[in-house]
Design an enzyme around this catalytic site. Structure first.
Site, mmCIF file in Angstrom:
data_model
loop_
_atom_site.group_PDB
_atom_site.id
_atom_site.type_symbol
_atom_site.label_atom_id
_atom_site.label_comp_id
_atom_site.label_asym_id
_atom_site.label_seq_id
_atom_site.Cartn_x
_atom_site.Cartn_y
_atom_site.Cartn_z
ATOM 1 N N SER A 259 3.683 -4.310 -3.426
ATOM 2 C CA SER A 259 2.352 -4.505 -4.366
ATOM 3 C C SER A 259 2.606 -3.792 -5.715
ATOM 4 O O SER A 259 3.216 -2.922 -5.712
ATOM 5 C CB SER A 259 1.173 -3.978 -3.468
ATOM 6 O OG SER A 259 0.319 -3.847 -4.353
ATOM 7 N N SER A 260 1.847 -4.483 -6.593
ATOM 8 C CA SER A 260 1.632 -3.987 -7.943
ATOM 9 C C SER A 260 1.362 -2.631 -8.095
ATOM 10 O O SER A 260 1.041 -1.689 -9.036
ATOM 11 C CB SER A 260 1.229 -4.870 -8.879
ATOM 12 O OG SER A 260 -0.125 -5.091 -8.577
ATOM 13 N N CYS A 261 0.424 -2.071 -7.025
ATOM 14 C CA CYS A 261 -0.236 -1.053 -7.115
ATOM 15 C C CYS A 261 0.782 0.332 -7.025
ATOM 16 O O CYS A 261 0.286 1.568 -7.129
ATOM 17 C CB CYS A 261 -1.069 -0.844 -5.996
ATOM 18 S SG CYS A 261 -0.476 -0.598 -4.343
ATOM 19 N N HIS B 61 -9.849 -8.580 -0.783
ATOM 20 C CA HIS B 61 -9.631 -8.420 -2.026
ATOM 21 C C HIS B 61 -10.575 -9.110 -3.058
ATOM 22 O O HIS B 61 -11.536 -9.890 -2.477
ATOM 23 C CB HIS B 61 -8.080 -8.961 -2.653
ATOM 24 C CG HIS B 61 -7.010 -7.937 -1.715
ATOM 25 N ND1 HIS B 61 -6.991 -6.838 -2.207
ATOM 26 C CD2 HIS B 61 -6.315 -8.144 -0.636
ATOM 27 C CE1 HIS B 61 -5.793 -6.341 -1.774
ATOM 28 N NE2 HIS B 61 -5.542 -7.007 -0.681
ATOM 29 N N LYS C 197 4.336 1.850 0.139
ATOM 30 C CA LYS C 197 5.134 0.878 -0.656
ATOM 31 C C LYS C 197 6.223 1.436 -1.298
ATOM 32 O O LYS C 197 7.423 0.991 -1.506
ATOM 33 C CB LYS C 197 4.086 0.064 -1.421
ATOM 34 C CG LYS C 197 3.257 -0.953 -0.440
ATOM 35 C CD LYS C 197 4.105 -1.542 0.730
ATOM 36 C CE LYS C 197 3.260 -2.540 1.474
ATOM 37 N NZ LYS C 197 4.133 -3.437 2.460
ATOM 38 N N TYR D 182 -1.784 3.645 0.431
ATOM 39 C CA TYR D 182 -0.925 2.576 0.414
ATOM 40 C C TYR D 182 0.305 2.506 -0.466
ATOM 41 O O TYR D 182 1.174 1.945 -0.243
ATOM 42 C CB TYR D 182 -2.174 1.193 0.224
ATOM 43 C CG TYR D 182 -1.420 -0.165 0.360
ATOM 44 C CD1 TYR D 182 -1.017 -0.467 1.375
ATOM 45 C CD2 TYR D 182 -1.147 -0.901 -0.956
ATOM 46 C CE1 TYR D 182 -0.282 -1.878 1.612
ATOM 47 C CE2 TYR D 182 -0.527 -2.095 -0.672
ATOM 48 C CZ TYR D 182 -0.225 -2.652 0.345
ATOM 49 O OH TYR D 182 0.330 -3.725 0.439
#
Length: 358
Positions: free
Chosen positions: A141-143, A213, A174, A170
């Site tokens: 994920s871009s997070c 989301h 990742k 999270y």
């Protein structure tokens, strides 16, 4: 990159990371381009991106596909996952299975997000290596990128600053998955690639307001407001943060493009000792949450007032992916945001949430 501090190494690297003089361990098995009869295991095939990837594989003529539901295969159970890989021995793996959710879910259940994702990733990646899996695509994920890193976000910005607090657990899980791919490549000669999609939406999305989301949440809220004749829809935050979105079918197309790359290009992404095997997937375009809400209102047909609740968290101020590496390999997204939102809304109308408002 000048001015950026890397936490991977305690010293500056005196040469470009793309031209490392220290090659990674050679793979112990030949790595062909993915063939139509390759045995491909898709973990998380019922999720948003996993189901889209299954449709893309089937449309491309792949038939030797392996899937298991959560009830059939508990990916957090090490022994069960080991037995599965020993029995099935897939050629390639797409790891799309994860515990996911929006701001509320991440903020409420951080321990669950951290533990479950670490267990899933650790079990699948390790057993893939033991089973001799040729190519593995780990979806993150871009997070994973810092909250306040420069925009657009390049892959090299990983671990250069603090994470967004609302989904830190999270994100750390990742990031550990990226590091696992890199470590198994370096130590065992694997060819495991971590792909970081931007915010995704599309068919089969999660419309539960407690865990969804932003796009599915706003689609449902505006649909229900329109059905009930309500005059207002409350949107979390100020509406000022900017976000990038990608239709899930486009993300699946990018995943297949990466998994099926010619060996030279694929190897180049996986073999550096000084750069993680990491690639961004996105559109390279963003808009504010206010603009997004206005677009969804137009698609759904809600003509009431949008109320922005500034007491709720905004999250990261801006999150736009730099997709120059992927575009340099020849891939570009196809679905415009408003067109994708129309397709997503059509899918929502078939869901149990839409039926409940009739």
């Amino acid at each position: 990159m000048k001015g950026v501090v890397y936490f991977f190494f305690p010293f500056p690297i005196p040469f470009p990371i793309a031209h490392s003089p220290f090659p990674i361990a050679h793979s112990p098995f030949p790595i062909p381009k993915v063939k139509p009869d390759s045995k491909i295991y898709v973990a998380g095939h019922r999720g948003l991106v996993g189901s889209a990837f299954m449709r893309r594989l089937q449309a491309a003529g792949y038939r030797n596909l392996v899937t298991r539901t959560h009830a059939e295969l508990e990916l957090t159970d090490q022994a069960v996952v080991r037995e599965f890989f020993e029995r099935e021995r897939p050629d390639h793996v797409v790891l799309a299975a994860a515990r996911v959710g929006g701001i509320v879910a991440n903020d409420t259940y951080p321990a669950d997000f951290l533990r479950e994702n670490l267990e899933i990733q650790g079990n699948v990646i390790h057993q893939a290596w033991r089973a001799g899996v040729k190519r593995l695509l780990f979806l993150g994920s871009s997070c994973i990128y810092p909250r306040d890193c420069p925009q657009p976000i390049k892959e090299e910005y990983l671990l250069t600053g603090p994470l967004e607090a609302t989904n830190r657990a999270y994100a750390i899980a990742k990031i550990a998955g990226v590091e696992m791919c890199w470590s198994y490549n370096r130590q065992h000669g694997c060819r495991y690639l971590a792909a970081m999609p931007t915010n995704l939406y599309g068919p089969g999305d999660n419309y539960d307001l407690n865990t969804s989301h932003v796009i599915p949440a706003l689609i449902r809220k505006m649909h229900e407001a329109r059905a009930k004749g309500a005059g207002d829809v409350v949107v979390w935050g100020t509406g000022s943060p900017k976000r990038e979105f990608l239709y899930s079918e486009d993300a699946a197309d990018a995943c297949l493009y990466l998994l099926g790359m010619a060996e030279e290009n694929y190897r180049r992404l996986c073999e550096s000792r000084f750069r993680p095997p990491l690639i961004n997937i996105g559109s390279g375009e963003d808009l504010s949450i206010r603009e997004l809400a206005q677009t969804i209102a137009r698609v759904v047909g809600f003509d009431g007032r949008l109320v922005f609740d500034a007491s709720k968290p905004d999250g990261t101020p801006r999150k736009l992916m730099d997709v120059s590496v992927l575009s340099g390999l020849g891939w570009k997204y196809k679905t415009r945001l408003e067109d994708g939102l129309k397709l997503a809304y059509a899918d929502f109308l078939k869901s149990r949430y839409a039926v409940a408002t009739v």
